[in-house]
Design a protein around this motif. Structure first.
Motif, PDB file in Angstrom:
ATOM      1  N   ALA A 170      -6.132  -5.573  -0.548  1.00  0.00           N
ATOM      2  CA  ALA A 170      -5.334  -4.342  -0.446  1.00  0.00           C
ATOM      3  C   ALA A 170      -5.374  -3.569  -1.756  1.00  0.00           C
ATOM      4  O   ALA A 170      -5.445  -2.338  -1.766  1.00  0.00           O
ATOM      5  CB  ALA A 170      -3.899  -4.683  -0.084  1.00  0.00           C
ATOM      6  N   ARG A 171      -5.369  -4.290  -2.862  1.00  0.00           N
ATOM      7  CA  ARG A 171      -5.412  -3.640  -4.176  1.00  0.00           C
ATOM      8  C   ARG A 171      -6.739  -2.904  -4.349  1.00  0.00           C
ATOM      9  O   ARG A 171      -6.778  -1.765  -4.804  1.00  0.00           O
ATOM     10  CB  ARG A 171      -5.245  -4.704  -5.249  1.00  0.00           C
ATOM     11  CG  ARG A 171      -5.341  -4.162  -6.646  1.00  0.00           C
ATOM     12  CD  ARG A 171      -5.184  -5.279  -7.653  1.00  0.00           C
ATOM     13  NE  ARG A 171      -5.289  -4.769  -8.994  1.00  0.00           N
ATOM     14  CZ  ARG A 171      -6.251  -5.117  -9.849  1.00  0.00           C
ATOM     15  NH1 ARG A 171      -7.160  -6.000  -9.498  1.00  0.00           N
ATOM     16  NH2 ARG A 171      -6.277  -4.611 -11.056  1.00  0.00           N
ATOM     17  N   ALA A 206       0.835  -1.210   0.000  1.00  0.00           N
ATOM     18  CA  ALA A 206       0.000   0.000   0.000  1.00  0.00           C
ATOM     19  C   ALA A 206       0.868   1.257   0.000  1.00  0.00           C
ATOM     20  O   ALA A 206       0.544   2.251  -0.655  1.00  0.00           O
ATOM     21  CB  ALA A 206      -0.925  -0.015   1.216  1.00  0.00           C
ATOM     22  N   ARG A 207       1.975   1.202   0.717  1.00  0.00           N
ATOM     23  CA  ARG A 207       2.876   2.360   0.775  1.00  0.00           C
ATOM     24  C   ARG A 207       3.478   2.652  -0.597  1.00  0.00           C
ATOM     25  O   ARG A 207       3.555   3.794  -1.035  1.00  0.00           O
ATOM     26  CB  ARG A 207       3.999   2.038   1.754  1.00  0.00           C
ATOM     27  CG  ARG A 207       4.302   3.112   2.765  1.00  0.00           C
ATOM     28  CD  ARG A 207       5.279   2.570   3.772  1.00  0.00           C
ATOM     29  NE  ARG A 207       6.619   2.501   3.216  1.00  0.00           N
ATOM     30  CZ  ARG A 207       7.572   3.410   3.451  1.00  0.00           C
ATOM     31  NH1 ARG A 207       7.328   4.429   4.218  1.00  0.00           N
ATOM     32  NH2 ARG A 207       8.769   3.285   2.929  1.00  0.00           N
ATOM     33  N   LEU A 208       3.919   1.591  -1.261  1.00  0.00           N
ATOM     34  CA  LEU A 208       4.517   1.780  -2.579  1.00  0.00           C
ATOM     35  C   LEU A 208       3.472   2.218  -3.604  1.00  0.00           C
ATOM     36  O   LEU A 208       3.775   2.966  -4.520  1.00  0.00           O
ATOM     37  CB  LEU A 208       5.177   0.469  -3.044  1.00  0.00           C
ATOM     38  CG  LEU A 208       6.493   0.132  -2.335  1.00  0.00           C
ATOM     39  CD1 LEU A 208       6.844  -1.337  -2.527  1.00  0.00           C
ATOM     40  CD2 LEU A 208       7.621   1.011  -2.869  1.00  0.00           C
ATOM     41  N   MET A 209       2.246   1.737  -3.442  1.00  0.00           N
ATOM     42  CA  MET A 209       1.202   2.075  -4.411  1.00  0.00           C
ATOM     43  C   MET A 209       0.679   3.494  -4.218  1.00  0.00           C
ATOM     44  O   MET A 209       0.326   4.159  -5.180  1.00  0.00           O
ATOM     45  CB  MET A 209       0.028   1.089  -4.298  1.00  0.00           C
ATOM     46  CG  MET A 209       0.301  -0.281  -4.868  1.00  0.00           C
ATOM     47  SD  MET A 209       0.627  -0.271  -6.644  1.00  0.00           S
ATOM     48  CE  MET A 209      -0.927   0.310  -7.305  1.00  0.00           C
ATOM     49  N   THR A 210       0.601   3.948  -2.963  1.00  0.00           N
ATOM     50  CA  THR A 210       0.026   5.276  -2.715  1.00  0.00           C
ATOM     51  C   THR A 210       1.087   6.345  -2.463  1.00  0.00           C
ATOM     52  O   THR A 210       0.812   7.529  -2.611  1.00  0.00           O
ATOM     53  CB  THR A 210      -0.902   5.263  -1.481  1.00  0.00           C
ATOM     54  OG1 THR A 210      -0.123   4.896  -0.329  1.00  0.00           O
ATOM     55  CG2 THR A 210      -2.042   4.277  -1.646  1.00  0.00           C
ATOM     56  N   GLY A 211       2.268   5.923  -2.019  1.00  0.00           N
ATOM     57  CA  GLY A 211       3.307   6.888  -1.673  1.00  0.00           C
ATOM     58  C   GLY A 211       2.971   7.640  -0.400  1.00  0.00           C
ATOM     59  O   GLY A 211       3.526   8.707  -0.144  1.00  0.00           O
ATOM     60  N   CYS A 212       2.082   7.080   0.400  1.00  0.00           N
ATOM     61  CA  CYS A 212       1.607   7.807   1.582  1.00  0.00           C
ATOM     62  C   CYS A 212       1.486   6.837   2.762  1.00  0.00           C
ATOM     63  O   CYS A 212       0.749   5.848   2.698  1.00  0.00           O
ATOM     64  CB  CYS A 212       0.257   8.444   1.270  1.00  0.00           C
ATOM     65  SG  CYS A 212      -0.533   9.182   2.692  1.00  0.00           S
ATOM     66  N   THR A 213       2.224   7.134   3.817  1.00  0.00           N
ATOM     67  CA  THR A 213       2.248   6.253   4.982  1.00  0.00           C
ATOM     68  C   THR A 213       0.881   6.184   5.668  1.00  0.00           C
ATOM     69  O   THR A 213       0.419   5.101   6.039  1.00  0.00           O
ATOM     70  CB  THR A 213       3.300   6.765   5.987  1.00  0.00           C
ATOM     71  OG1 THR A 213       4.553   6.796   5.308  1.00  0.00           O
ATOM     72  CG2 THR A 213       3.420   5.867   7.182  1.00  0.00           C
ATOM     73  N   ALA A 214       0.240   7.344   5.804  1.00  0.00           N
ATOM     74  CA  ALA A 214      -1.059   7.366   6.492  1.00  0.00           C
ATOM     75  C   ALA A 214      -2.089   6.556   5.703  1.00  0.00           C
ATOM     76  O   ALA A 214      -2.883   5.804   6.286  1.00  0.00           O
ATOM     77  CB  ALA A 214      -1.527   8.802   6.675  1.00  0.00           C
ATOM     78  N   ALA A 215      -2.058   6.691   4.380  1.00  0.00           N
ATOM     79  CA  ALA A 215      -2.995   5.925   3.546  1.00  0.00           C
ATOM     80  C   ALA A 215      -2.706   4.433   3.686  1.00  0.00           C
ATOM     81  O   ALA A 215      -3.629   3.612   3.772  1.00  0.00           O
ATOM     82  CB  ALA A 215      -2.870   6.358   2.095  1.00  0.00           C
ATOM     83  N   ALA A 216      -1.426   4.081   3.726  1.00  0.00           N
ATOM     84  CA  ALA A 216      -1.050   2.665   3.857  1.00  0.00           C
ATOM     85  C   ALA A 216      -1.562   2.096   5.181  1.00  0.00           C
ATOM     86  O   ALA A 216      -2.041   0.954   5.235  1.00  0.00           O
ATOM     87  CB  ALA A 216       0.465   2.512   3.755  1.00  0.00           C
ATOM     88  N   GLU A 217      -1.487   2.898   6.230  1.00  0.00           N
ATOM     89  CA  GLU A 217      -1.991   2.430   7.533  1.00  0.00           C
ATOM     90  C   GLU A 217      -3.495   2.173   7.466  1.00  0.00           C
ATOM     91  O   GLU A 217      -3.993   1.173   7.980  1.00  0.00           O
ATOM     92  CB  GLU A 217      -1.683   3.475   8.613  1.00  0.00           C
ATOM     93  CG  GLU A 217      -0.214   3.574   8.917  1.00  0.00           C
ATOM     94  CD  GLU A 217       0.109   4.695   9.905  1.00  0.00           C
ATOM     95  OE1 GLU A 217      -0.837   5.307  10.443  1.00  0.00           O
ATOM     96  OE2 GLU A 217       1.296   4.954  10.124  1.00  0.00           O
ATOM     97  N   ASP A 218      -4.205   3.088   6.824  1.00  0.00           N
ATOM     98  CA  ASP A 218      -5.659   2.911   6.688  1.00  0.00           C
ATOM     99  C   ASP A 218      -5.979   1.661   5.866  1.00  0.00           C
ATOM    100  O   ASP A 218      -6.920   0.928   6.169  1.00  0.00           O
ATOM    101  CB  ASP A 218      -6.286   4.139   6.014  1.00  0.00           C
ATOM    102  CG  ASP A 218      -6.257   5.361   6.917  1.00  0.00           C
ATOM    103  OD1 ASP A 218      -6.022   5.187   8.130  1.00  0.00           O
ATOM    104  OD2 ASP A 218      -6.455   6.477   6.415  1.00  0.00           O
TER     105      ASP A 218
END
Lengths: 147, 198
Positions: free
Chosen positions: B82-83, B39-51
């Motif tokens: 996750a995708r 999720a981090r690599l796909m969004t580039g955003c740590t907070a989004a990856a946590e969600d």
């Protein structure tokens, strides 16, 4: 480095990244609220009592927080004040005649929680809309969020 | 009671479906990092990856009874969830402006050659992350899964819902696009630029 080497280096860097511990804690909290859990089907009178007591505790906690923001002393680096139904966090007060732009963005609730601000996410999402007050130099002067 | 590490995913899923929180916790510890990194690599955003991690595992808990290990491995199933969550998130966040860390050029002084090399390496990784994020999502998924998470072509195909040949061709195209973007970025970096201290 060529592309393959760069991808390999990025893979190694990413493999060292771990999930922050607070994500698991947040997940466990969310699980407790998940309806239709097998554990929920075994609800008894004691469970109902505990739930009511927890709800009462949350109400008292939220009320105390609001009262704190309204009356309590502001922290030295992050001031908060209630304006109508909004809370404004003052990061760096704007100059007297400075023009401030308001940029509305959506941020993860966890980001606000890391600042000590606990909000109720709207419509079951994990993000909230906040207004960032941006000064003429592009630096954020404050953050406003509806409570 | 902590469950032994070798307990099979399918068994843990059965227990999770029956409401066993410890089984769920074991699954979380086993698979959350993979979902998070994806999720981090796909969004580039740590907070989004946590969600996305939270949503993926909540979904796992809700639908544990419907999981069929004969159809897909648990990691493939989780990548799929996750995708889906990532795509939803990216679609929703398209309306908002992203403030990218590193958008402001830094002025740094390297004290020695080693520090300079480390910084150069960090810059290269940062450029690569940016180039991956700029790829269309179907190509980004292929790169993230196959090149950065070591997922086999067959599992990637199952996750993406396409043929193995399609995964190969997307990966080939994604690498070509990445190479081109990085070459352009490197050429741009060599041009003399006006710098300003912030």
């Amino acid at each position: 480095m060529n592309l393959d080497e760069q991808l390999e280096a990025l893979k190694h860097a990413e493999n060292r990244v771990a999930v922050p511990a607070h994500v698991e804690a947040r997940l466990l909290r969310a699980l407790e609220e998940l309806p239709g859990q097998p554990a929920d089907r075994r609800v008894n009178r004691a469970g109902v009592f505990v739930a009511v007591a927890l709800a009462a505790g949350i109400v008292v906690g939220v009320t105390s927080t609001v009262v704190y923001f309204q009356r309590g002393p502001a922290p030295p680096t992050l001031a908060a004040e209630t304006v109508g139904e909004s809370v404004v966090l003052v990061l760096e007060p704007p100059g007297v005649e400075e023009t401030v732009r308001v940029v509305r963005i959506r941020v993860a609730r966890s980001a606000l929680e890391s600042l000590g601000i606990h909000t109720v996410a709207s419509q079951g999402t994990d993000s909230v809309e906040v207004d960032v007050l941006v000064g003429e130099d592009g630096v954020a002067r404050g953050v406003r969020l509806a409570m | 009671m902590r469950l032994p590490d070798e307990t099979a995913d399918a068994d843990l899923m059965q227990r999770t479906a029956a409401g066993d929180r410890e089984a769920f916790a074991t699954l979380y510890r086993r698979h959350s990092a993979t979902v998070y990194r994806f999720a981090r690599l796909m969004t580039g955003c740590t907070a989004a990856a946590e969600d996305i991690v939270q949503e993926a595992f909540l979904s796992l808990m809700r639908d544990a009874a419907r999981y069929d290990p004969r159809r897909a491995s648990l990691s493939t199933y989780l990548y799929g969830v996750a995708r889906y969550q990532t795509r939803q998130r990216l679609r929703r966040d398209r309306r908002f402006v992203t403030f990218t860390a590193g958008a402001v050029e830094r002025l740094v002084t390297a004290d020695d050659a080693a520090a300079g090399r480390a910084m150069e390496r960090q810059d290269e990784l940062s450029r690569l992350r940016g180039a991956i994020l700029a790829l269309p999502s179907r190509y980004r998924e292929a790169i993230v899964l196959c090149d950065l998470q070591d997922v086999s072509y067959a599992d990637a195909a199952a996750t993406l819902g396409c043929a193995v040949g399609t995964v190969r061709s997307r990966l080939h195209r994604a690498r070509a696009m990445l190479g081109e973007r990085l070459r352009r970025a490197a050429a741009h970096a060599k041009e003399p630029a006006m710098r300003c201290a912030v």
